[in-house]
Design an enzyme around this catalytic site. Sequence first.
Site, mmCIF file in Angstrom:
data_model
loop_
_atom_site.group_PDB
_atom_site.id
_atom_site.type_symbol
_atom_site.label_atom_id
_atom_site.label_comp_id
_atom_site.label_asym_id
_atom_site.label_seq_id
_atom_site.Cartn_x
_atom_site.Cartn_y
_atom_site.Cartn_z
ATOM 1 N N ASP A 159 0.847 -1.192 0.000
ATOM 2 C CA ASP A 159 0.000 0.000 0.000
ATOM 3 C C ASP A 159 0.884 1.244 0.000
ATOM 4 O OD1 ASP A 159 -2.975 0.883 0.470
ATOM 5 O OD2 ASP A 159 -1.749 2.165 1.763
ATOM 6 N N ASN A 198 -3.235 12.918 -3.846
ATOM 7 C CA ASN A 198 -4.432 13.306 -4.602
ATOM 8 C C ASN A 198 -4.927 14.692 -4.197
ATOM 9 O OD1 ASN A 198 -4.740 11.106 -6.307
ATOM 10 N ND2 ASN A 198 -5.945 9.931 -4.840
ATOM 11 N N ASP A 213 -2.859 9.189 -10.361
ATOM 12 C CA ASP A 213 -2.877 8.057 -11.293
ATOM 13 C C ASP A 213 -1.487 7.779 -11.840
ATOM 14 O OD1 ASP A 213 -5.566 7.709 -10.950
ATOM 15 O OD2 ASP A 213 -6.157 8.715 -12.820
ATOM 16 N N GLU A 233 -4.778 2.295 -4.278
ATOM 17 C CA GLU A 233 -3.312 2.327 -4.288
ATOM 18 C C GLU A 233 -2.721 1.052 -3.711
ATOM 19 O OE1 GLU A 233 -4.599 4.282 -0.381
ATOM 20 O OE2 GLU A 233 -5.339 4.076 -2.434
#
Length: 420
Positions: free
Chosen positions: A298, A306, A315, A338
């Site tokens: 992770d 973000n 992204d 993620e």
Amino acid sequence: MDGGRMALGARIGLAGAGLFAAAAPARAQSSFASATSMSWDGVLTGIFLGLLLFSLVYNGVFYRLLRERFLIWQSARTLSYFALVLALSPLAMGPWLTPDSFARQVWICIFFDLSVVVSGPFLRRYLEPGTVGPRIRRLLGWPPMLILATTPAMLITDCPPAYMALRNMLLLAMLGLCAAAVIMALRRGSRTARYQAAAWSGIGAVYGVSLFHDIVLGRPFDAFLFLLFPALGLEVMLTALGILDRLVRLRRERQEARAQAEAMRIIAHTDPLTGLPNRRAIEESFNGDPPVAIALVDLDHFKAINDHHGHDVGDRVIFAAGVALGSGTALAARVGGEEFALLFRGPAVAVATEAERLRQRIGAYVQQMVPLLDRPVTASMGLVHIGRGTSFGAAMKSADINLYAAKESGRDRVVFIEAA
């Protein structure tokens, strides 16, 4: 026996076969009366029989490749032709099947009607789906078998008129049904119907001239047999070409369908952002070939990326992390947001080293591929060894527990348990 009536019934049978039967009983047709005095062309007969045998082999080879049922029905038609040619030849074929024997006439009648009957199911399977209406397609199936119930009409002396009328009606219905099927298929753009219409045109012309002689001129068509068998040969060859064209298109359609199915399978098993396998794909891989270890990865503080840089940059970070994890020996997959999963195969002793190497590679790849970030990106990992018989769900749960432990203990690290 009423020869004129039997001649009409037999000739209608020829048309009712969809212009694809050989000849009715020799003693039952006025045109065959003149044939008894003509010499049989052995070379032509041999060529025609050889053509029929080639057609049988041809159908058998293609049936093994594509398993299309219309090849079985076409083979049945070809065998009926073969039997008719033998029966109409001067060969004695044993004491019970001499050329002028009653058994020979029975043989001719049976195989003549069989060639008519199987043509309906053949056409039903042969024409492309959707080119013939459902009602006609159903009628092309087993109802033509009713014709066999009238076969004795061709052998009974002083056959009852009602019985013969029933036979003629069924044969005419068969003619109309086959003609309607081909015409409908032609109107709907069927390539197969074009071949079949051309294949039956020769027999149709010979038969039409013969009917004109019998009904209008009142005398037999002396060249009937001489023209019929070349027309039958043309029908066999053109039908073979039509079958080849149909099979080539079927094979192409199946290849395209398989390619499309494979493309859909890849889409269904691939993450669209990273190009890595998705959760479904990695689960199938786990169940097909169980790994020695599994890890969940992770990205740390990804929400902040973000929030500060936008989802397009987020992204790009996820994509870079996917490239980093996909560059190792482990099978990498994106399992959501993620979060990534890794399946490790090979020596178990090397798993921890490879896992840490891949985890650290994420930061380097993100820094190189997304240089606008103002801080390095790190990742946390939960790693477990897989015990024998461990399910995918249980392995993922154990890895998730370790991933949570890595997050709780400060992130940017691997938490590893030797067995699950």
